[in-house]
Design a protein around this motif. Structure first.
Motif, PDB file in Angstrom:
ATOM      1  N   ILE A  44     136.782  91.983 -72.374  1.00 21.21           N
ATOM      2  CA  ILE A  44     135.591  91.918 -71.537  1.00 21.21           C
ATOM      3  C   ILE A  44     135.981  91.312 -70.202  1.00 21.21           C
ATOM      4  N   ASP A  45     135.562  91.958 -69.126  1.00 21.53           N
ATOM      5  CA  ASP A  45     135.795  91.428 -67.796  1.00 21.53           C
ATOM      6  C   ASP A  45     134.785  90.299 -67.574  1.00 21.53           C
ATOM      7  N   ARG A  46     135.216  89.075 -67.787  1.00 18.48           N
ATOM      8  CA  ARG A  46     134.306  87.931 -67.730  1.00 18.48           C
ATOM      9  C   ARG A  46     133.719  87.716 -66.346  1.00 18.48           C
ATOM     10  N   LYS A  47     134.502  87.999 -65.307  1.00 20.54           N
ATOM     11  CA  LYS A  47     133.984  87.837 -63.946  1.00 20.54           C
ATOM     12  C   LYS A  47     132.856  88.831 -63.678  1.00 20.54           C
ATOM     13  N   ALA A  48     133.032  90.070 -64.128  1.00 16.78           N
ATOM     14  CA  ALA A  48     131.993  91.079 -63.932  1.00 16.78           C
ATOM     15  C   ALA A  48     130.748  90.736 -64.752  1.00 16.78           C
ATOM     16  N   ALA A  49     130.938  90.230 -65.961  1.00 14.76           N
ATOM     17  CA  ALA A  49     129.800  89.852 -66.800  1.00 14.76           C
ATOM     18  C   ALA A  49     129.035  88.692 -66.171  1.00 14.76           C
ATOM     19  N   ALA A  50     129.752  87.703 -65.649  1.00 14.39           N
ATOM     20  CA  ALA A  50     129.099  86.565 -64.997  1.00 14.39           C
ATOM     21  C   ALA A  50     128.354  87.019 -63.753  1.00 14.39           C
ATOM     22  N   ALA A  51     128.938  87.931 -62.992  1.00  9.79           N
ATOM     23  CA  ALA A  51     128.271  88.440 -61.790  1.00  9.79           C
ATOM     24  C   ALA A  51     126.998  89.193 -62.157  1.00  9.79           C
ATOM     25  N   ALA A  52     127.045  89.956 -63.249  1.00  8.24           N
ATOM     26  CA  ALA A  52     125.851  90.691 -63.691  1.00  8.24           C
ATOM     27  C   ALA A  52     124.749  89.727 -64.112  1.00  8.24           C
ATOM     28  N   LEU A  53     125.114  88.648 -64.788  1.00 15.11           N
ATOM     29  CA  LEU A  53     124.110  87.655 -65.184  1.00 15.11           C
ATOM     30  C   LEU A  53     123.519  86.945 -63.973  1.00 15.11           C
ATOM     31  N   ARG A  54     124.374  86.629 -62.988  1.00 10.19           N
ATOM     32  CA  ARG A  54     123.859  85.987 -61.772  1.00 10.19           C
ATOM     33  C   ARG A  54     122.909  86.918 -61.017  1.00 10.19           C
ATOM     34  N   ALA A  55     123.184  88.219 -61.057  1.00 12.53           N
ATOM     35  CA  ALA A  55     122.339  89.185 -60.359  1.00 12.53           C
ATOM     36  C   ALA A  55     120.949  89.261 -60.978  1.00 12.53           C
ATOM     37  N   ILE A  56     120.850  88.990 -62.273  1.00 16.15           N
ATOM     38  CA  ILE A  56     119.544  89.000 -62.944  1.00 16.15           C
ATOM     39  C   ILE A  56     118.670  87.884 -62.406  1.00 16.15           C
ATOM     40  N   GLY A  57     119.272  86.756 -62.118  1.00 14.80           N
ATOM     41  CA  GLY A  57     118.522  85.620 -61.596  1.00 14.80           C
ATOM     42  C   GLY A  57     118.057  84.707 -62.721  1.00 14.80           C
ATOM     43  N   PRO A  58     117.279  83.692 -62.343  1.00 15.12           N
ATOM     44  CA  PRO A  58     116.809  82.733 -63.341  1.00 15.12           C
ATOM     45  C   PRO A  58     115.921  83.407 -64.388  1.00 15.12           C
ATOM     46  N   VAL A  59     116.017  82.904 -65.604  1.00 14.23           N
ATOM     47  CA  VAL A  59     115.225  83.455 -66.707  1.00 14.23           C
ATOM     48  C   VAL A  59     114.366  82.335 -67.267  1.00 14.23           C
ATOM     49  N   ASP A  60     113.080  82.623 -67.436  1.00 15.95           N
ATOM     50  CA  ASP A  60     112.170  81.650 -68.045  1.00 15.95           C
ATOM     51  C   ASP A  60     112.034  81.985 -69.529  1.00 15.95           C
ATOM     52  N   PHE A  61     112.291  80.997 -70.366  1.00 12.86           N
ATOM     53  CA  PHE A  61     112.179  81.195 -71.804  1.00 12.86           C
ATOM     54  C   PHE A  61     110.809  80.740 -72.252  1.00 12.86           C
ATOM     55  N   LEU A  62     110.256  81.461 -73.211  1.00  8.92           N
ATOM     56  CA  LEU A  62     108.969  81.085 -73.777  1.00  8.92           C
ATOM     57  C   LEU A  62     109.164  79.850 -74.655  1.00  8.92           C
ATOM     58  N   PRO A  63     108.172  78.976 -74.708  1.00 10.07           N
ATOM     59  CA  PRO A  63     108.317  77.795 -75.560  1.00 10.07           C
ATOM     60  C   PRO A  63     108.377  78.207 -77.025  1.00 10.07           C
TER      61      PRO A  63
END
Length: 65
Positions: A44-63
């Protein structure tokens, strides 16, 4: 590559080796595409995976309940 279900049953090694070499294998049933066989990527290209997660932005989790 396309292969029928009968070809898969009769010559599994050939079909699997095609997928193992990086080719996408489409399995057909009665002339209709039904399944796709591809090789699972091990590295797995970890740098590409991290960049994809950063592109999604902050995520709010339900309580939790």
């Amino acid at each position: 590559m396309e292969a029928t279900m009968t070809e898969l049953r009769r010559d599994t090694t050939r079909v699997v080796r095609a997928a193992d070499s990086g080719r996408e294998v489409i399995l057909t049933e009665h002339g209709e595409p039904r399944y796709k066989i591809t090789r699972v990527r091990r590295n797995i290209d970890r740098k590409a995976a991290a960049a994809a997660l950063r592109a999604i932005g902050p995520v709010d989790f339900l309580p939790r309940k």
